[in-house]
Write a protein that holds these residues in place. Structure first.
Motif, mmCIF file in Angstrom:
data_model
loop_
_atom_site.group_PDB
_atom_site.id
_atom_site.type_symbol
_atom_site.label_atom_id
_atom_site.label_comp_id
_atom_site.label_asym_id
_atom_site.label_seq_id
_atom_site.Cartn_x
_atom_site.Cartn_y
_atom_site.Cartn_z
ATOM 1 N N GLN A 1 2.318 5.851 -2.450
ATOM 2 C CA GLN A 1 3.515 6.696 -2.409
ATOM 3 C C GLN A 1 3.572 7.579 -1.163
ATOM 4 O O GLN A 1 4.073 8.700 -1.200
ATOM 5 N N ARG A 2 3.014 7.054 -0.074
ATOM 6 C CA ARG A 2 3.089 7.745 1.212
ATOM 7 C C ARG A 2 2.771 6.744 2.319
ATOM 8 O O ARG A 2 2.217 5.675 2.056
ATOM 9 N N LEU A 3 3.138 7.094 3.511
ATOM 10 C CA LEU A 3 2.858 6.217 4.649
ATOM 11 C C LEU A 3 1.378 6.297 4.980
ATOM 12 O O LEU A 3 0.880 7.347 5.397
ATOM 13 N N THR A 4 0.682 5.220 4.773
ATOM 14 C CA THR A 4 -0.746 5.209 5.054
ATOM 15 C C THR A 4 -1.181 3.790 5.399
ATOM 16 O O THR A 4 -0.546 2.816 4.985
ATOM 17 N N PHE A 5 -2.264 3.682 6.147
ATOM 18 C CA PHE A 5 -2.772 2.388 6.576
ATOM 19 C C PHE A 5 -4.269 2.322 6.261
ATOM 20 O O PHE A 5 -5.098 2.775 7.049
ATOM 21 N N PRO A 6 -4.615 1.776 5.092
ATOM 22 C CA PRO A 6 -6.021 1.719 4.676
ATOM 23 C C PRO A 6 -6.936 1.050 5.690
ATOM 24 O O PRO A 6 -8.093 1.437 5.824
ATOM 25 N N LEU A 7 -6.437 0.046 6.414
ATOM 26 C CA LEU A 7 -7.269 -0.632 7.410
ATOM 27 C C LEU A 7 -7.725 0.351 8.482
ATOM 28 O O LEU A 7 -8.903 0.381 8.859
ATOM 29 N N TYR A 8 -6.789 1.183 8.945
ATOM 30 C CA TYR A 8 -7.139 2.194 9.946
ATOM 31 C C TYR A 8 -8.121 3.212 9.358
ATOM 32 O O TYR A 8 -9.109 3.585 9.999
ATOM 33 N N ASN A 9 -7.852 3.655 8.121
ATOM 34 C CA ASN A 9 -8.732 4.636 7.475
ATOM 35 C C ASN A 9 -10.129 4.057 7.264
ATOM 36 O O ASN A 9 -11.132 4.759 7.422
ATOM 37 N N PHE A 10 -10.190 2.785 6.896
ATOM 38 C CA PHE A 10 -11.463 2.099 6.678
ATOM 39 C C PHE A 10 -12.283 2.071 7.965
ATOM 40 O O PHE A 10 -13.486 2.385 7.970
ATOM 41 N N LEU A 11 -11.649 1.676 9.059
ATOM 42 C CA LEU A 11 -12.347 1.602 10.342
ATOM 43 C C LEU A 11 -12.774 2.983 10.816
ATOM 44 O O LEU A 11 -13.854 3.158 11.386
ATOM 45 N N LYS A 12 -11.924 3.965 10.584
ATOM 46 C CA LYS A 12 -12.240 5.339 10.996
ATOM 47 C C LYS A 12 -13.473 5.854 10.258
ATOM 48 O O LYS A 12 -14.378 6.451 10.859
ATOM 49 N N PHE A 13 -13.532 5.589 8.967
ATOM 50 C CA PHE A 13 -14.668 6.056 8.173
ATOM 51 C C PHE A 13 -15.954 5.333 8.552
ATOM 52 O O PHE A 13 -16.995 5.948 8.756
ATOM 53 N N ASN A 14 -15.887 3.996 8.640
ATOM 54 C CA ASN A 14 -17.089 3.192 8.825
ATOM 55 C C ASN A 14 -17.547 3.088 10.269
ATOM 56 O O ASN A 14 -18.744 2.966 10.536
ATOM 57 N N VAL A 15 -16.602 3.096 11.225
ATOM 58 C CA VAL A 15 -16.957 2.892 12.626
ATOM 59 C C VAL A 15 -16.972 4.206 13.402
ATOM 60 O O VAL A 15 -17.969 4.556 14.033
ATOM 61 N N VAL A 16 -15.865 4.958 13.325
ATOM 62 C CA VAL A 16 -15.756 6.182 14.112
ATOM 63 C C VAL A 16 -16.678 7.270 13.566
ATOM 64 O O VAL A 16 -17.481 7.862 14.294
ATOM 65 N N GLU A 17 -16.576 7.524 12.250
ATOM 66 C CA GLU A 17 -17.394 8.581 11.644
ATOM 67 C C GLU A 17 -18.776 8.087 11.231
ATOM 68 O O GLU A 17 -19.669 8.897 10.978
ATOM 69 N N SER A 18 -18.952 6.774 11.131
ATOM 70 C CA SER A 18 -20.236 6.149 10.755
ATOM 71 C C SER A 18 -20.790 6.706 9.450
ATOM 72 O O SER A 18 -22.004 6.810 9.269
ATOM 73 N N LEU A 19 -19.906 7.041 8.517
ATOM 74 C CA LEU A 19 -20.365 7.618 7.259
ATOM 75 C C LEU A 19 -20.832 6.557 6.263
ATOM 76 O O LEU A 19 -21.361 6.895 5.209
ATOM 77 N N SER A 20 -20.642 5.285 6.598
ATOM 78 C CA SER A 20 -21.153 4.242 5.704
ATOM 79 C C SER A 20 -22.677 4.303 5.600
ATOM 80 O O SER A 20 -23.260 3.861 4.607
ATOM 81 N N SER A 21 -23.319 4.877 6.630
ATOM 82 C CA SER A 21 -24.781 5.000 6.614
ATOM 83 C C SER A 21 -25.261 5.925 5.503
ATOM 84 O O SER A 21 -26.431 5.900 5.129
ATOM 85 N N ASP B 1 0.822 -1.220 0.000
ATOM 86 C CA ASP B 1 0.000 0.000 0.000
ATOM 87 C C ASP B 1 0.848 1.259 0.000
ATOM 88 O O ASP B 1 0.502 2.257 -0.644
ATOM 89 N N ILE B 2 1.968 1.235 0.716
ATOM 90 C CA ILE B 2 2.880 2.388 0.714
ATOM 91 C C ILE B 2 3.457 2.582 -0.687
ATOM 92 O O ILE B 2 3.581 3.711 -1.177
ATOM 93 N N TRP B 3 3.796 1.454 -1.347
ATOM 94 C CA TRP B 3 4.286 1.540 -2.732
ATOM 95 C C TRP B 3 3.214 2.142 -3.636
ATOM 96 O O TRP B 3 3.517 3.002 -4.479
ATOM 97 N N TYR B 4 1.973 1.739 -3.464
ATOM 98 C CA TYR B 4 0.905 2.215 -4.343
ATOM 99 C C TYR B 4 0.568 3.674 -4.082
ATOM 100 O O TYR B 4 0.473 4.479 -5.013
#
Length: 503
Positions: free
Chosen positions: A226-246, A221-224
């Motif tokens: 081109q920056r330090l990022t963790f999609p799993l964390y971003n996914f959980l933040k969007f769907n669980v913390v922000e609840s924007l999946s609704s 993912d860092i190669w793709y």
């Protein structure tokens, strides 16, 4: 687990035939979250949805299909490789799932139940329709049932085979990378195994393998990105913390019981409920109940979310079928099973070859019609596949977007309307605000969001309104049947292509 030579080729041939003859559309993620990122990665053009811009998704799944595209280019297969390469690979994944659930049922429940499980699997209308599609859920299903073949379940006596356990952990970890929610079933199975074995080695090995797989995925993912990022964390933040999946829909809590399971299992649903009741004391049944329960607590629900459990559901249905007295009489047995299986056939064929086929057919038309210079889709967002099917770098193409709200207050969220919503709220107003005059002498078209393309694509539901607005500037040049009925009134009718007339 070795492939049985006579059976596996038959299963692959079966799934391949389905994949190559499926001409319909189900849900956007099949294309927009799998093939489109892969196409953009290999060919350098396409459309990346907001999830990729926000790094909510791992590139791991699209890379699978990017590999197909790379080989297609190497072998100079052209459009054939682009369109059919992913279908062949997904058919292989589906056949592996079929064979794996057969071997799983044979290992734990015996020959009769394994044969009934295979019957349920290959005649399932939903499996017919979805297993050969390039959803991450489809590959997740294959990985899940493959892993279960190596996982030490209740009936595994004595010491855990650490090699098999390691293979199961690797497959499970990859499944969790593809869909983070897959951790639900593996956490339940893992806790149950730990309690049963009381071994620190089991926990340590799970932690080590999980860390290795997640680390390798992070590097990809860092190669793709081109920056330090963790999609799993971003996914959980969007769907669980922000609840924007609704934002994409809210369903009642009993959705999975009264809607999703009947869709998944069709005629096998009563046998599934009976079979899981019979098996209620087993870890496998309890893990399925746990996953469905947790998913039921989440506002946004889709039948695809529990689709990876379908092979297990078929095992429970087979357990129930095996208990039926009618099956003890050979003549009645085969008549009953044949009728049960055949009930799925009309539905499977209809949804795979007829319902919502126009939105796929139109991309073939665009790909094979050189006179098309630009194309606009006045449709709900993501109504068709994109460059993974049109595969044309020489045209300008646009569609109405539906980006979710980010950084808005609660009151703003309740009134938020994305671009597609704004268009359908008042199509004529939207066209006046965002397009220059259809036939006019605008000197500064750059102030408008869109310009009129050489071709416009709309659903039949909008045909009369558009014809009235554009007058003789556009004429119908192609029409594709899409569906007899549709639950979304915006998507009803044929898919109609309008061609711009020269002044």
């Amino acid at each position: 687990m070795r492939f049985n030579v006579p059976l596996f080729p038959l299963l692959f041939q079966y799934r391949l035939q389905i994949a190559l003859t499926t001409k319909t559309y189900f849900q956007p993620d099949e294309f927009w979250q799998a093939l489109e990122p892969a196409h953009e990665l290999v060919y350098g053009y396409g459309y990346l949805t907001w999830e990729w811009k926000e790094a909510l998704r791992s590139i791991a799944h699209p890379v699978v299909f990017a590999t197909v595209y790379w080989f297609s280019e190497l072998l100079r297969l052209g459009d054939t490789g682009v369109i059919y390469g992913p279908k062949v690979l997904q058919a292989l994944f589906a056949a592996i799932a079929d064979y794996s659930v057969y071997k799983f049922a044979q290992k734990y429940y015996g020959d009769e139940i394994s044969k009934l499980t295979l019957m349920c699997t290959v005649t399932s209308a939903f499996n017919y329709f979805v297993s050969i599609r390039t959803f991450s859920n489809s590959l997740e299903m294959t990985l899940l049932i493959c892993a279960l073949n190596y996982w030490p379940l209740d009936k595994t006596a004595g010491q855990v085979n650490m090699l098999n356990y390691s293979i199961a952990l690797v497959l499970a970890a990859i499944a969790c990378v593809l869909r983070p929610t897959n951790i639900l079933i593996w956490s339940y199975l893992g806790v149950a195994l730990t309690i049963r074995q009381r071994s620190f080695k089991i926990v340590a090995l799970a932690g080590a393998i999980g860390t290795i797989i997640l680390s390798l995925n992070a590097l990809v993912d860092i190669w793709y990105y081109q920056r330090l990022t963790f999609p799993l964390y971003n996914f959980l933040k969007f769907n669980v913390v922000e609840s924007l999946s609704s934002f994409y829909g809210v369903n009642r809590q009993v959705y999975y019981i009264v809607e999703a399971l009947p869709q998944l299992l069709t005629v096998y649903v009563p046998f599934f409920f009976h079979g899981i009741y019979i098996s209620r004391s087993t870890t496998l049944a309890q893990s399925c109940i746990f996953v469905v329960f947790v998913y039921s607590l989440i506002s946004h629900k889709e039948v695809r979310f529990i689709f990876p459990l379908l092979p297990i559901f078929h095992v429970f249905a087979a357990i129930s079928l095996c208990r039926l007295r009618i099956l003890s009489r050979p003549k009645l047995k085969w008549t009953f099973l044949a009728l049960l299986s055949l009930l799925n056939v009309p539905l499977a064929l209809y949804v795979s070859t007829t319902h919502q086929r126009g939105v796929v057919d139109v991309t073939f038309y665009i790909r094979t019609t050189p006179s098309i210079e630009s194309v606009g889709f006045l449709m709900p967002c993501h109504s068709t596949p994109w460059m993974s099917h049109m595969h044309r770098p020489d045209i300008t193409a646009w569609f109405l977007t539906c980006e979710p709200p980010r950084g808005l207050s609660h009151s703003e969220l309740t009134t938020y309307r994305d671009e597609a919503d704004q268009f359908y709220d008042d199509p004529e107003l939207f066209l006046r605000m965002h397009f220059p005059a259809v036939r006019g002498n605008e000197t500064d078209v750059s102030r408008f969001r869109y310009d009129w393309p050489s071709h416009l694509v709309v659903f039949g539901a909008l045909e009369e309104l558009l014809t009235s607005y554009v007058g003789h500037a556009y004429v119908e040049c192609k029409r594709f049947f899409n569906s007899h009925v549709h639950e979304d009134p915006r998507r009803r009718g044929d898919v109609v292509v309008f061609c711009k007339q020269n002044d």
